[in-house]
Design a protein around this motif. Structure first.
Motif, PDB file in Angstrom:
ATOM      1  N   ALA A  13       0.819  -1.209   0.000  1.00  0.00           N
ATOM      2  CA  ALA A  13       0.000   0.000   0.000  1.00  0.00           C
ATOM      3  C   ALA A  13       0.857   1.265   0.000  1.00  0.00           C
ATOM      4  N   GLU A  14       2.135   1.142   0.338  1.00  0.00           N
ATOM      5  CA  GLU A  14       3.020   2.298   0.376  1.00  0.00           C
ATOM      6  C   GLU A  14       3.364   2.765  -1.035  1.00  0.00           C
ATOM      7  N   THR A  15       3.657   4.050  -1.140  1.00  0.00           N
ATOM      8  CA  THR A  15       4.169   4.577  -2.391  1.00  0.00           C
ATOM      9  C   THR A  15       5.637   4.223  -2.462  1.00  0.00           C
ATOM     10  N   LEU A  16       6.046   3.621  -3.560  1.00  0.00           N
ATOM     11  CA  LEU A  16       7.449   3.282  -3.743  1.00  0.00           C
ATOM     12  C   LEU A  16       8.049   4.210  -4.784  1.00  0.00           C
ATOM     13  N   PHE A  17       9.233   4.653  -4.520  1.00  0.00           N
ATOM     14  CA  PHE A  17       9.966   5.510  -5.441  1.00  0.00           C
ATOM     15  C   PHE A  17      11.051   4.672  -6.092  1.00  0.00           C
ATOM     16  N   THR A  18      11.164   4.757  -7.407  1.00  0.00           N
ATOM     17  CA  THR A  18      12.176   4.015  -8.145  1.00  0.00           C
ATOM     18  C   THR A  18      13.325   4.949  -8.491  1.00  0.00           C
ATOM     19  N   CYS A  19      14.531   4.512  -8.186  1.00  0.00           N
ATOM     20  CA  CYS A  19      15.732   5.266  -8.518  1.00  0.00           C
ATOM     21  C   CYS A  19      16.702   4.326  -9.227  1.00  0.00           C
ATOM     22  N   LEU A  36      24.080  -2.245  -0.641  1.00  0.00           N
ATOM     23  CA  LEU A  36      22.741  -1.656  -0.577  1.00  0.00           C
ATOM     24  C   LEU A  36      21.693  -2.699  -0.205  1.00  0.00           C
ATOM     25  N   GLY A  37      21.951  -3.950  -0.544  1.00  0.00           N
ATOM     26  CA  GLY A  37      21.023  -5.026  -0.199  1.00  0.00           C
ATOM     27  C   GLY A  37      20.893  -5.284   1.286  1.00  0.00           C
ATOM     28  N   THR A  38      21.778  -4.735   2.086  1.00  0.00           N
ATOM     29  CA  THR A  38      21.702  -4.922   3.539  1.00  0.00           C
ATOM     30  C   THR A  38      20.869  -3.846   4.224  1.00  0.00           C
ATOM     31  N   ILE A  39      20.426  -2.845   3.484  1.00  0.00           N
ATOM     32  CA  ILE A  39      19.665  -1.744   4.071  1.00  0.00           C
ATOM     33  C   ILE A  39      18.197  -2.152   4.167  1.00  0.00           C
ATOM     34  N   PRO A  40      17.628  -2.106   5.379  1.00  0.00           N
ATOM     35  CA  PRO A  40      16.209  -2.465   5.538  1.00  0.00           C
ATOM     36  C   PRO A  40      15.297  -1.571   4.697  1.00  0.00           C
ATOM     37  N   ASP A  41      14.229  -2.161   4.194  1.00  0.00           N
ATOM     38  CA  ASP A  41      13.181  -1.479   3.431  1.00  0.00           C
ATOM     39  C   ASP A  41      13.605  -1.014   2.045  1.00  0.00           C
ATOM     40  N   VAL A  42      14.782  -1.419   1.583  1.00  0.00           N
ATOM     41  CA  VAL A  42      15.231  -1.086   0.232  1.00  0.00           C
ATOM     42  C   VAL A  42      15.199  -2.365  -0.600  1.00  0.00           C
ATOM     43  N   ALA A  43      14.512  -2.315  -1.727  1.00  0.00           N
ATOM     44  CA  ALA A  43      14.540  -3.432  -2.670  1.00  0.00           C
ATOM     45  C   ALA A  43      15.538  -3.051  -3.760  1.00  0.00           C
ATOM     46  N   VAL A  44      16.528  -3.899  -3.972  1.00  0.00           N
ATOM     47  CA  VAL A  44      17.588  -3.626  -4.944  1.00  0.00           C
ATOM     48  C   VAL A  44      17.558  -4.707  -6.013  1.00  0.00           C
ATOM     49  N   ALA A  59      26.136  -2.864 -20.053  1.00  0.00           N
ATOM     50  CA  ALA A  59      25.993  -1.828 -19.027  1.00  0.00           C
ATOM     51  C   ALA A  59      25.154  -2.402 -17.890  1.00  0.00           C
ATOM     52  N   GLU A  60      25.589  -2.161 -16.672  1.00  0.00           N
ATOM     53  CA  GLU A  60      24.841  -2.624 -15.512  1.00  0.00           C
ATOM     54  C   GLU A  60      24.390  -1.430 -14.692  1.00  0.00           C
ATOM     55  N   THR A  61      23.146  -1.494 -14.250  1.00  0.00           N
ATOM     56  CA  THR A  61      22.616  -0.481 -13.339  1.00  0.00           C
ATOM     57  C   THR A  61      21.926  -1.201 -12.192  1.00  0.00           C
ATOM     58  N   LEU A  62      21.775  -0.486 -11.117  1.00  0.00           N
ATOM     59  CA  LEU A  62      21.002  -0.988  -9.987  1.00  0.00           C
ATOM     60  C   LEU A  62      19.708  -0.200  -9.944  1.00  0.00           C
ATOM     61  N   ARG A  63      18.626  -0.875  -9.633  1.00  0.00           N
ATOM     62  CA  ARG A  63      17.350  -0.194  -9.466  1.00  0.00           C
ATOM     63  C   ARG A  63      16.946  -0.329  -8.006  1.00  0.00           C
ATOM     64  N   LEU A  64      16.651   0.803  -7.397  1.00  0.00           N
ATOM     65  CA  LEU A  64      16.213   0.825  -6.006  1.00  0.00           C
ATOM     66  C   LEU A  64      14.733   1.133  -5.941  1.00  0.00           C
ATOM     67  N   LEU A  65      14.036   0.455  -5.076  1.00  0.00           N
ATOM     68  CA  LEU A  65      12.676   0.816  -4.708  1.00  0.00           C
ATOM     69  C   LEU A  65      12.738   1.227  -3.251  1.00  0.00           C
ATOM     70  N   VAL A  66      12.428   2.485  -2.988  1.00  0.00           N
ATOM     71  CA  VAL A  66      12.480   3.000  -1.618  1.00  0.00           C
ATOM     72  C   VAL A  66      11.114   3.574  -1.255  1.00  0.00           C
ATOM     73  N   PRO A  67      10.690   3.406  -0.002  1.00  0.00           N
ATOM     74  CA  PRO A  67       9.376   3.890   0.398  1.00  0.00           C
ATOM     75  C   PRO A  67       9.343   5.361   0.816  1.00  0.00           C
ATOM     76  N   SER A  68      10.513   5.970   1.043  1.00  0.00           N
ATOM     77  CA  SER A  68      10.510   7.342   1.546  1.00  0.00           C
ATOM     78  C   SER A  68      11.875   8.005   1.367  1.00  0.00           C
TER      79      SER A  68
END
Length: 125
Positions: A13-19, A36-44, A59-68
């Protein structure tokens, strides 16, 4: 393509921000992904794309989903230690939409400014 979710997954239900996160040195993508995978609430997730016309390699990139912005602030605060740990000069760019910020050995994020940077990346202004 590898994916990793860390800690507790953000509530649906939370808004997720993609970076998107890019690392100037290809050898740095894996170590930053693990860090970054060790940070709680971050999907990498780790994404590989083929070369553009006239380019070689992947080319490799990381995509983060963060709630805030607060969680993105934690991500930003981990970057100085990562950048200092690399043998060669490395830069890390975080992008959301048309906004981006790049960090390197010359402009490491100040802990007091990290929330301001996160708010700028995630804000609507």
């Amino acid at each position: 393509m590898s994916a990793q979710n860390s800690g507790t997954a953000p509530d649906a239900a939370e808004t997720l921000f993609t970076c998107a996160v890019t690392v100037s040195e290809p050898a740095g993508v894996g170590p930053l992904f693990r860090r970054l995978g060790t940070i709680p609430d971050v999907a990498v997730t780790r994404h590989r794309s083929g070369p553009q016309d006239g380019e070689l390699g992947v080319a490799e990139t990381l995509r983060l989903l963060v709630p805030s912005a607060a969680v993105l602030t934690v991500v930003i605060r981990t970057l100085p230690a990562f950048i200092r740990s690399r043998r060669s000069s490395v830069s890390v760019t975080i992008t959301r939409g048309d906004r981006s910020v790049t960090f390197d050995g010359e402009n490491l994020p100040d802990p007091e400014k990290a929330l301001e940077i996160a708010n700028r990346l995630l804000g609507d202004d």
